[in-house]
Write an enzyme that holds these catalytic residues in place. Structure first.
Site, mmCIF file in Angstrom:
data_model
loop_
_atom_site.group_PDB
_atom_site.id
_atom_site.type_symbol
_atom_site.label_atom_id
_atom_site.label_comp_id
_atom_site.label_asym_id
_atom_site.label_seq_id
_atom_site.Cartn_x
_atom_site.Cartn_y
_atom_site.Cartn_z
ATOM 1 N N ASP A 201 -6.407 6.816 -0.441
ATOM 2 C CA ASP A 201 -6.945 8.119 -0.080
ATOM 3 C C ASP A 201 -6.221 8.685 1.137
ATOM 4 O O ASP A 201 -5.916 7.969 2.085
ATOM 5 C CB ASP A 201 -8.445 7.953 0.228
ATOM 6 C CG ASP A 201 -9.143 9.264 0.500
ATOM 7 O OD1 ASP A 201 -9.203 10.096 -0.424
ATOM 8 O OD2 ASP A 201 -9.630 9.459 1.628
ATOM 9 N N GLU A 254 2.869 -10.443 -2.408
ATOM 10 C CA GLU A 254 2.410 -11.831 -2.291
ATOM 11 C C GLU A 254 1.743 -12.306 -3.585
ATOM 12 O O GLU A 254 1.519 -13.508 -3.765
ATOM 13 C CB GLU A 254 1.401 -11.954 -1.145
ATOM 14 C CG GLU A 254 1.997 -11.731 0.239
ATOM 15 C CD GLU A 254 0.907 -11.665 1.311
ATOM 16 O OE1 GLU A 254 -0.279 -11.900 0.974
ATOM 17 O OE2 GLU A 254 1.241 -11.376 2.478
#
Length: 544
Positions: A201, A254
């Protein structure tokens, strides 16, 4: 598949208005769970959930109290885990909203900031400044909030804090290492629970130039100031914001597959690809199609420019026609063009309660059906907003006393706000909330929702719901590489493009019928007869 998002169809769920399982009037996570078979039958690749976090709902959940929990009115973390597992079991990935520009004023950090003295580490997580004037009674600058009114609020000890949206949404200080580390922890928290990606956002708002003296620069509702060189606005779309997303990309990578990101960045189109770069979030919302008139020339320009930008950056583009912040496109396309282009979100029509100018509901829906077939045929990913597959129009006549959007109060009624596209969905043709839940809904639903309910459309081959299901089924069969070619016959009235494998999409934007190109028609936005493509109609064909 590491790049599943590049051409995914993503369905946006506004949780509080999707399905209510317990009768409290608010949609919830168990409501989402109950409708997973519907989502699977629709044929989407992923769902994006607007905020479901604890919140006072000062801004529809975008005022977040705790980024690593579920609002108890909407469920629990166990419910979230069950929802994610069940969606994954149907082959549907999960994207969640992350709101990094600001917290809520109830967040533990902000409460600590208010309790701490000026200059304290607790306050440095936010943007506090002394006021102007001999007694500091004037705001630190003349900036105004996107939602209207001053962008600064004063606290009891006399300092002011920045809120570019509602006062209940204090802006974070992203120059503070603690803020950056906290959000990295949040990204890992949800990724560890199986979340596949994040919608970011106000992605263009995190980096700010707050050097004293603060610039005299009213913000208003405009995201960028064209008088400033790109990347130099004090508050929006600064070049330094991409350092933040480079760190986020390291977190995403990751995981196997890497987590996806998509930026809500209201920036100049030339600035958008940077947010979508492989070293950044990967995708950014393209709102150009959403903002375009129903016009062949505009669609041609928007499609061509955005595909070119994405190709240069190595990103995939996104397409969207509606979301939780704008008037639904079935309504926009049914209003006179000047009403939805020259005024924000059909402002005058909303303020009139939907009475002026006159809405041509049938024309709007016809064009909306044609537009979605264009969107779903384009390279890149498509974002659908809940209820558009039912052909829902905007609800313009919500009584003023029931309006929830803070924009209405903050502008003293000059803007009605976004509640009209957030009215809870109709699942059944009747009942206290048309099947949304056991009781009434948190926003009033109009009587005309019944005939547009899922139940009413579920087995009707001519319904908008069936059109979406058919289009998504064909798209999944036909989709290959992210390329397309404009075909001869594309002009000021007709758009005609080809995708690999013989898939072609042709749309007639004009007032009269045009001949269909040669090929086997597999899907049309409205029924057609013979070899003529009527006005405001799209057809998908296969080369023969």
């Amino acid at each position: 598949m590491t790049d599943w998002w590049r051409q995914a169809v993503v369905y946006q769920i506004y949780p509080r208005s999707f399905a209510d399982s317990d009768g409290n009037g608010l949609g919830d996570l168990r409501g989402v769970i109950s409708r997973i078979p519907y989502l699977a039958a629709l044929g989407v690749d992923a769902v994006w959930l607007s905020p479901f976090y604890p919140s006072a709902l000062a801004d529809g959940g975008y005022d977040v109290d705790d980024y690593r929990d579920v609002d108890p009115r909407l469920g629990t973390l166990s419910d979230f885990d069950e929802m994610t597992a069940r969606l994954h079991g149907c082959g549907i990935r999960v994207i969640v909203d992350i709101v990094p520009n600001h917290t809520s004023s109830r967040h533990a950090w902000f409460r600590a900031a208010l309790a701490a003295p000026k200059g304290s580490p607790a306050r440095s997580r936010y943007i506090f400044r002394d006021g102007l004037g001999p007694d500091g009674a004037q705001p630190p600058s003349d900036w105004v909030s996107v939602f209207g009114g001053p962008a600064w609020a004063r606290v009891p000890d006399g300092q002011w804090y920045l809120h570019l949206f509602a006062p209940e949404q204090p802006d974070l200080n992203w120059d503070n290492r603690e803020v950056r580390d906290e959000f990295a922890t949040t990204l890992r928290f949800w990724s560890d629970r199986g979340v596949d990606g994040f919608r970011v956002d106000v992605a263009h708002g995190l980096a700010k130039n707050l050097a004293e003296p603060l610039a005299s620069l009213p913000v208003g509702g405009d995201i960028t100031d064209g008088s400033l060189p790109p990347g130099t606005h004090p508050l929006w779309d600064r070049d330094e914001v991409h350092d933040i997303y480079a760190e986020w990309r390291q977190v995403f990578n990751e995981y196997d597959p890497p987590r996806a990101g998509v930026a809500e960045a209201w920036v100049h189109p030339a600035r958008r690809p940077k947010y979508a770069s492989p070293d950044g979030l990967g995708q950014a919302f393209n709102f150009d199609l959403l903002e375009a008139s129903w016009d062949a020339g505009e669609f041609l320009r928007v499609i061509t420019d955005n595909l070119s930008d994405a190709q240069r950056q190595g990103s995939s583009t996104t397409w969207v026609l509606s979301n939780h912040d704008v008037v639904r496109h079935a309504t926009r396309y049914g209003l006179p063009p000047e009403e939805y282009r020259s005024t924000k979100n059909a402002r005058n029509w909303l303020l009139s309660g939907g009475t002026s100018p006159r809405l041509d509901c049938g024309l709007g829906l016809r064009r909306a059906r044609a537009a979605v077939l264009i969107m779903l045929a384009l390279p890149g990913s498509a974002y659908l907003y809940q209820g558009e597959e039912l052909g829902l129009h905007e609800v313009p006549d919500i009584p003023f006393e029931l309006i929830q959007d803070p924009v209405y109060a903050r502008t003293a009624g000059a803007e009605k706000g976004r509640d009209g596209c957030r009215v809870p969905l109709p699942w059944t043709a009747d009942g206290p909330s048309f099947g949304f839940g056991p009781g009434a809904a948190h926003l009033p639903q109009p009587a005309w929702f019944g005939p547009l309910s899922v139940q009413a459309q579920d087995r009707d081959p001519a319904s908008t719901l069936m059109l979406y299901r058919d289009a998504l089924r064909w798209r999944r069969k036909l989709l290959t590489t992210e390329t397309m070619d404009w075909m001869p016959g594309t002009n000021g009235q007709v758009l005609h493009f080809a995708r690999p494998g013989g898939w072609r999409c042709v749309t007639n934007f004009g007032p009269g019928s045009v001949p269909l190109p040669h090929g086997a028609v597999i899907l049309t936005s409205v029924p057609i007869e013979g070899n003529q493509l009527p006005a405001d109609t799209t057809a998908w064909l296969l080369s023969t």
